[in-house]
Design a protein around this motif. Structure first.
Motif, short mmCIF file in Angstrom:
data_model
loop_
_atom_site.label_atom_id
_atom_site.label_comp_id
_atom_site.label_asym_id
_atom_site.label_seq_id
_atom_site.Cartn_x
_atom_site.Cartn_y
_atom_site.Cartn_z
N THR A 136 18.81 -0.93 65.09
CA THR A 136 18.89 0.44 64.57
C THR A 136 19.54 0.50 63.19
OG1 THR A 136 20.96 0.64 65.79
CG2 THR A 136 18.98 1.52 66.85
N TYR B 67 19.96 -0.60 58.97
CA TYR B 67 19.11 -0.50 57.77
C TYR B 67 18.05 -1.61 57.74
CZ TYR B 67 18.20 -0.69 52.68
OH TYR B 67 17.63 -0.73 51.44
N ILE B 68 18.48 -2.86 57.89
CA ILE B 68 17.52 -3.96 57.86
C ILE B 68 16.84 -4.15 59.22
CG2 ILE B 68 17.26 -6.47 57.51
CD1 ILE B 68 17.78 -4.83 54.92
N ARG C 170 22.33 0.94 71.07
CA ARG C 170 23.34 1.68 71.83
C ARG C 170 22.72 3.01 72.25
NH1 ARG C 170 28.97 1.13 68.40
NH2 ARG C 170 27.81 1.17 66.44
N GLY D 80 23.11 4.58 65.14
CA GLY D 80 23.18 5.12 63.78
C GLY D 80 24.63 5.42 63.43
N ARG E 126 29.79 -1.74 61.03
CA ARG E 126 29.36 -0.66 60.12
C ARG E 126 30.42 -0.37 59.06
NH1 ARG E 126 24.79 2.06 60.04
NH2 ARG E 126 23.36 1.90 61.80
N LYS F 157 31.41 -13.96 60.11
CA LYS F 157 30.01 -14.41 60.02
C LYS F 157 29.94 -15.94 59.92
CE LYS F 157 27.50 -10.50 58.08
NZ LYS F 157 26.88 -10.24 59.38
N THR G 38 21.05 -11.60 48.98
CA THR G 38 21.92 -11.02 47.95
C THR G 38 21.93 -9.50 48.18
OG1 THR G 38 20.43 -10.58 46.08
CG2 THR G 38 21.08 -12.86 46.42
N PHE H 178 21.22 -5.57 48.73
CA PHE H 178 20.10 -4.71 49.16
C PHE H 178 19.95 -3.58 48.14
CE2 PHE H 178 21.48 -5.44 53.88
CZ PHE H 178 21.13 -6.77 53.78
N LYS I 71 19.72 -0.50 48.77
CA LYS I 71 20.54 0.68 49.12
C LYS I 71 21.94 0.58 48.49
CE LYS I 71 22.85 -0.81 53.35
NZ LYS I 71 23.32 -0.55 54.68
N SER I 72 22.43 -0.64 48.31
CA SER I 72 23.77 -0.81 47.78
C SER I 72 23.84 -0.53 46.29
CB SER I 72 24.26 -2.24 48.03
OG SER I 72 24.16 -2.54 49.39
N1 LIG Z 1 24.37 -4.22 51.75
C1 LIG Z 1 24.08 -5.32 51.09
O1 LIG Z 1 23.78 -5.28 49.88
C2 LIG Z 1 24.05 -6.64 51.80
C3 LIG Z 1 23.66 -7.76 51.11
C4 LIG Z 1 23.57 -8.99 51.78
C5 LIG Z 1 23.88 -9.06 53.11
N2 LIG Z 1 24.28 -7.95 53.75
C6 LIG Z 1 24.63 -8.10 55.15
O2 LIG Z 1 23.70 -7.35 55.92
C7 LIG Z 1 24.36 -6.83 57.04
C8 LIG Z 1 24.25 -5.32 57.04
O3 LIG Z 1 22.94 -5.01 57.37
P1 LIG Z 1 22.55 -3.48 57.49
O4 LIG Z 1 22.82 -2.80 56.19
O5 LIG Z 1 21.18 -3.44 58.06
O6 LIG Z 1 23.65 -2.96 58.56
P2 LIG Z 1 23.79 -1.54 59.21
O7 LIG Z 1 22.76 -0.60 58.68
O8 LIG Z 1 25.22 -1.15 59.08
O9 LIG Z 1 23.42 -1.83 60.75
C9 LIG Z 1 24.33 -2.46 61.60
C10 LIG Z 1 23.70 -2.65 62.96
O10 LIG Z 1 24.69 -3.21 63.83
C11 LIG Z 1 24.88 -2.33 64.94
N3 LIG Z 1 26.28 -2.27 65.37
C12 LIG Z 1 27.36 -2.18 64.57
N4 LIG Z 1 28.48 -2.10 65.34
C13 LIG Z 1 28.07 -2.13 66.63
C14 LIG Z 1 28.74 -2.09 67.88
N5 LIG Z 1 30.08 -2.00 67.96
N6 LIG Z 1 28.00 -2.12 68.99
C15 LIG Z 1 26.66 -2.20 68.93
N7 LIG Z 1 25.96 -2.26 67.78
C16 LIG Z 1 26.66 -2.22 66.64
C17 LIG Z 1 24.45 -0.96 64.46
O11 LIG Z 1 24.14 -0.19 65.59
P3 LIG Z 1 24.28 1.43 65.57
O12 LIG Z 1 23.05 1.94 64.88
O13 LIG Z 1 24.35 1.77 67.01
O14 LIG Z 1 25.54 1.74 64.81
C18 LIG Z 1 23.25 -1.31 63.58
O15 LIG Z 1 22.14 -1.54 64.39
C19 LIG Z 1 25.81 -7.22 56.93
O16 LIG Z 1 25.99 -8.35 57.71
C20 LIG Z 1 25.99 -7.51 55.48
O17 LIG Z 1 27.00 -8.45 55.26
C21 LIG Z 1 24.37 -6.74 53.14
#
Ligand SMILES: NC(=O)c1ccc[n+]([C@@H]2O[C@H](COP(=O)([O-])OP(=O)(O)OC[C@H]3O[C@@H](n4cnc5c(N)ncnc54)[C@H](OP(=O)(O)O)[C@@H]3O)[C@@H](O)[C@H]2O)c1
Length: 406
Positions: A80, A82-83, A103, A107, A159, A208, A233, A235, A237-238
């Motif tokens: 659920t 972003y990726i 869950r 979100g 999150r 990680k 690297t 995303f 959105k960032s």
């Molecule tokens: N942003 C960047 O530019 C960037 C660049 C490189 C790598 N990354 C890496 O990419 C990852 C972030 O990806 P994203 O942006 O797709 O993340 P995201 O949108 O924050 O999604 C996080 C996912 O993990 C789940 N989650 C978080 N806490 C939880 C919990 N306690 N129990 C169950 N599920 C849980 C969330 O579920 P819910 O929907 O239920 O909350 C959601 O499905 C990170 O590891 C980051 O280091 C990010």
């Protein structure tokens, strides 16, 4: 098999103290890896793609690799996010059967109902469960009647990036995903990690990295198991957070001279496609894979200039001294020693400082510098095209989901 994989204690420690949150739970089939998160000041340089040498996997050891996508089931956690949402869609587009874990309220701040998630991820089979509870996760997946799982993709991430949440999600819940996936038969595991873990100064990076070590240990233990660690690297959105403000006439805000850091932004679709490639591509087995989008690396200054050019306006910048963040972190760190409740606030300050000054590129082990050339590119979507779309349609039109801290 399932019993073998159950943790010695069916629940992980509940203590909120980080000292007790960090220890690795003892799993019968997951011996502790000797890989320790690096705590050296200045960080360790672990060069991704060359960190592990792939052991050749005999085709007969992984029969799923010769199956058509329509006969392979892929488990996705973090479905659920972003990726994760794009990964589910990409896998479905390629014809895989997808089991997505969510869950009951998902979100940011649990805004999505179960019905909304089922409809958003359709026709994936959605299993509502708790990835932080290994017993519940395995029971819910085993009871949902989808049959064996061939591969798993984990897109879980804290999150917020708080200290304890990082260990709860980026390490332990991710480990539970591996544990459940292996119990259900998965022979390949794809982890969404981050390129920044090569210089781990933050708690989520250490969490990680620790899990990456578990994956390597499991592959060493069982030659019929493989993994791909994907370290992207930045995303899109960032990097899109300032588009609307600049469009309204505000200046572009950056730290220092705007050249302190650089990245090779990758779109969610391109990253999802790369992640999906990892399932069948033997070349990506047992490898750590840093990955960026197409084109050269861009600094914040170049991103700002691009934005003003697209808007047809004269560039206007606000340059914030990076020392301001150092001062803030120093104060928060000091306060957190007295008031442990401020531990996360101090960590968020460090996260902000890290992304304002560290490049999201591969660290060249020879020079110790970030390298544009050594950061592989994938896909076709460019940041310029993304900015054009945000200018035209607004951030809400970009299907970004809600912004988390990263
Ligand atoms: N942003 C960047 O530019 C960037 C660049 C490189 C790598 N990354 C890496 O990419 C990852 C972030 O990806 P994203 O942006 O797709 O993340 P995201 O949108 O924050 O999604 C996080 C996912 O993990 C789940 N989650 C978080 N806490 C939880 C919990 N306690 N129990 C169950 N599920 C849980 C969330 O579920 P819910 O929907 O239920 O909350 C959601 O499905 C990170 O590891 C980051 O280091 C990010």
């Amino acid at each position: 098999m399932a019993a073998l994989l159950l943790p010695v204690s069916s629940r992980l420690p509940k203590s909120t103290a980080i000292a007790s949150a960090r220890p690795t739970p003892r799993f019968l089939s997951f011996p502790l890896t000797t890989a320790k998160p690096c705590r050296r000041r200045g960080g360790c340089s672990i060069l991704a793609s060359s960190a592990t040498s792939p052991s050749p996997v005999a085709a007969e050891a992984q029969p799923f690799r010769s199956l058509p996508p329509s006969e392979t089931t892929v488990l996705v956690t973090g479905a659920t996010g972003y990726i994760g949402r794009f990964v589910v869609r990409e896998l479905l587009r390629r014809g895989h059967r997808v089991v997505a874990v969510a869950r009951p309220r998902s979100g940011v701040r649990g805004k999505n109902s179960p019905e909304e998630v089922v409809s958003d991820l359709a026709p994936a089979r959605v299993v509502f469960s708790d990835v932080t509870d290994p017993g519940a996760l395995l029971a819910d997946l085993s009871g949902s009647g989808h049959g064996p799982v061939h591969a798993a993709v984990c897109c879980l991430a804290s999150r917020g990036g708080g200290v304890q949440d990082s260990w709860r999600v980026d390490y332990r819940a991710t480990l539970h995903t591996l544990q459940a996936a292996r119990s259900l038969g998965a022979a390949h595991f794809v982890l969404l990690s981050a390129v920044c873990v090569q210089k781990p100064l933050l708690e989520f990076q250490r969490a990680k990295l620790r899990f990456e070590g578990e994956l390597a240990a499991e592959a060493a233990r069982d030659p019929a198991f493989t993994y791909s660690v994907v370290r992207p690297t930045a995303f899109f959105k960032s990097l899109g957070g300032q588009v609307e403000a600049v469009k309204k006439g505000n200046p572009y805000v950056m730290f220092g001279d705007g050249k302190l850091c650089a990245c090779k932004p990758i779109s969610e679709e391109d990253l999802a496609s790369f992640i999906a490639d990892c399932i069948f591509d033997r070349e990506k087995a047992n490898k750590v894979l840093p990955i960026g989008g197409p084109g050269k690396a861009l600094t914040p200054l170049e991103q700002g200039e691009m934005l003003f050019r697209l808007l047809g306006r004269e560039p206007r910048f606000i340059r914030v001294p990076i020392q301001i963040m150092d001062g803030l972190i120093w104060v928060l760190d000091g306060l957190a020693k007295v008031f442990p409740g401020l531990e996360d606030a101090a960590e968020f300050g460090k996260i902000g400082r890290y992304y304002a000054s560290e490049s999201m590129l591969v660290l060249d082990p020879e020079t110790g510098e970030y390298s544009d050339e050594k950061t592989p590119s994938y896909g076709k979507d460019t940041l310029e095209h993304f900015f054009e779309k945000v200018i035209r349609e607004g951030m809400a039109g970009q299907e970004l989901g809600e912004q988390t801290i990263f």
